[in-house]
Design an enzyme around this catalytic site. Structure first.
Site, PDB file in Angstrom:
ATOM      1  CE  LYS A 112      17.881  27.281  86.841  1.00 24.77           C
ATOM      2  NZ  LYS A 112      17.775  28.743  87.321  1.00 24.77           N
TER       3      LYS A 112
HETATM    4  C1  E4P Z   1      15.167  30.421  88.486  1.00 24.95           C
HETATM    5  O1  E4P Z   1      15.347  29.267  88.707  1.00 24.95           O
HETATM    6  C2  E4P Z   1      14.954  31.101  87.323  1.00 24.95           C
HETATM    7  O2  E4P Z   1      16.183  31.255  86.820  1.00 24.95           O
HETATM    8  C3  E4P Z   1      14.504  32.701  87.644  1.00 24.95           C
HETATM    9  O3  E4P Z   1      13.548  32.313  88.464  1.00 24.95           O
HETATM   10  C4  E4P Z   1      14.175  33.458  86.746  1.00 24.95           C
HETATM   11  O4  E4P Z   1      13.600  34.687  87.227  1.00 24.95           O
HETATM   12  P1  E4P Z   1      13.331  36.173  86.445  1.00 24.95           P
HETATM   13  O5  E4P Z   1      12.331  35.593  85.094  1.00 24.95           O
HETATM   14  O6  E4P Z   1      12.616  36.893  87.403  1.00 24.95           O
HETATM   15  O7  E4P Z   1      14.678  36.346  85.867  1.00 24.95           O
END
Ligand code: E4P
Length: 297
Positions: A112
């Protein structure tokens, strides 16, 4: 489970115990996403933080590697997303260095990277090298178009783009509209980028993404528990389109503002897109803060 939806289902968690629980609920799991805030919430790491124990950078990375490898044991075939550390000063070279290191932890990793200028430069390089990517903190069609353009050179690498629904809802916008808009924008593309709906906070957003037939949804355990409580067959068995006839009722049109579709040319150079977004900046700062707190910084 004998039937699965075309949409792949991932768990959004930094805790391998949740991985098994999600499998118990769904019968299977296609993958898992992690991020620095989710790692900080991992019970063992969180306990260290609460006890005032601070980790060195090497110790923290070792903990992260262990979490990823534990998840891998539970879903050996699944994709697991591992996020690089990035703050607003982090350069593409630093992201690339981490990405190459994390990519050695397991097979089927997706690395990521933030969807900012440096993240996109890193994405271009890494996709040429065949590293699988998950471009995170995406909040606009322009950013999703830049991801498409930056990774078009990709030969063998698999690329995801993660638009964040819940965080758009938090600022009064209809987050699922962005998912629908990016899906439409990618319709006439070479489809090398898969659409991964992220920041899914409730069952309505989850169902709506299933209805849109996105490539992948990542959802926290509580959403899968909500689904199970509905006492319906788990996703994949009863994906009867009739079930989704009145999806309008799933949208909070009263409090959230619609996000309009924008015509965007996918064939421009990545640097020509308007990629800056306040939520991307805010998200990078928060991820860095949560990570640094574990290091006592
Ligand atoms: C996943 O890849 C993301 O980092 C995650 O869904 C973020 O979610 P949030 O906005 O609830 O922190």
């Amino acid at each position: 489970m004998d039937k699965r939806p075309t949409t792949k289902l991932f768990l959004d968690s930094g805790n391998p115990t949740d991985t098994q629980k999600a499998i118990d609920l769904l019968g299977y799991l296609d993958g898992q996403t992690t991020n620095p805030s989710l790692v900080a919430q991992n019970p063992e790491i969180n306990m260290k933080l609460t006890n005032g124990t601070r980790l060195s950078e090497n110790e923290l990375l070792e903990e992260y590697r262990k979490i990823i490898q534990d998840i891998k044991k539970i879903i050996p075939e699944g994709s697991i997303s591992i996020e690089v550390y990035a703050d607003l000063e982090t350069k593409s070279e630093q992201m690339i260095k981490q990405a190459l290191e994390f990519n050695e932890w397991i097979e089927n990793a997706h690395i990521k990277l933030p969807t900012n200028k440096e993240g996109l430069i890193a994405a271009r390089e890494l996709s040429i090298s065949g590293v699988n990517l998950n471009m995170t903190l995406c909040f606009s069609q322009q950013q999703a178009a830049a991801v498409y353009s930056a990774t078009k050179v990709a030969s063998s690498s698999s690329v995801y783009v993660s638009p964040f629904i819940g965080r758009l809802d938090d600022i009064g916008l209809q987050g699922v509209d962005l998912i629908a808009n990016i899906k439409q924008m990618y319709e006439n593309s070479d489809h090398h980028v898969e659409l991964l709906a992220a920041s899914v906070r409730n069952i309505k957003q989850f169902l709506y993404c299933l209805y849109l037939q996105v490539d992948i949804i990542t959802a926290p355990l509580k959403v899968y528990e909500e689904w199970a409580k509905l006492n319906k067959t788990l996703p994949g068995i009863d994906l009867d389109p009739a079930q989704f006839m009145d999806m309008g009722e799933y949208l909070d049109t009263k409090h959230l503002q619609q996000m309009q579709y924008e015509e965007v040319d996918l064939n421009k150079s990545p640097e020509l897109y308007e990629i800056s977004h306040e939520l991307t900046t805010k998200g990078i700062v928060k991820f860095a803060q949560d990570w640094n707190a574990l290091l006592g910084k």
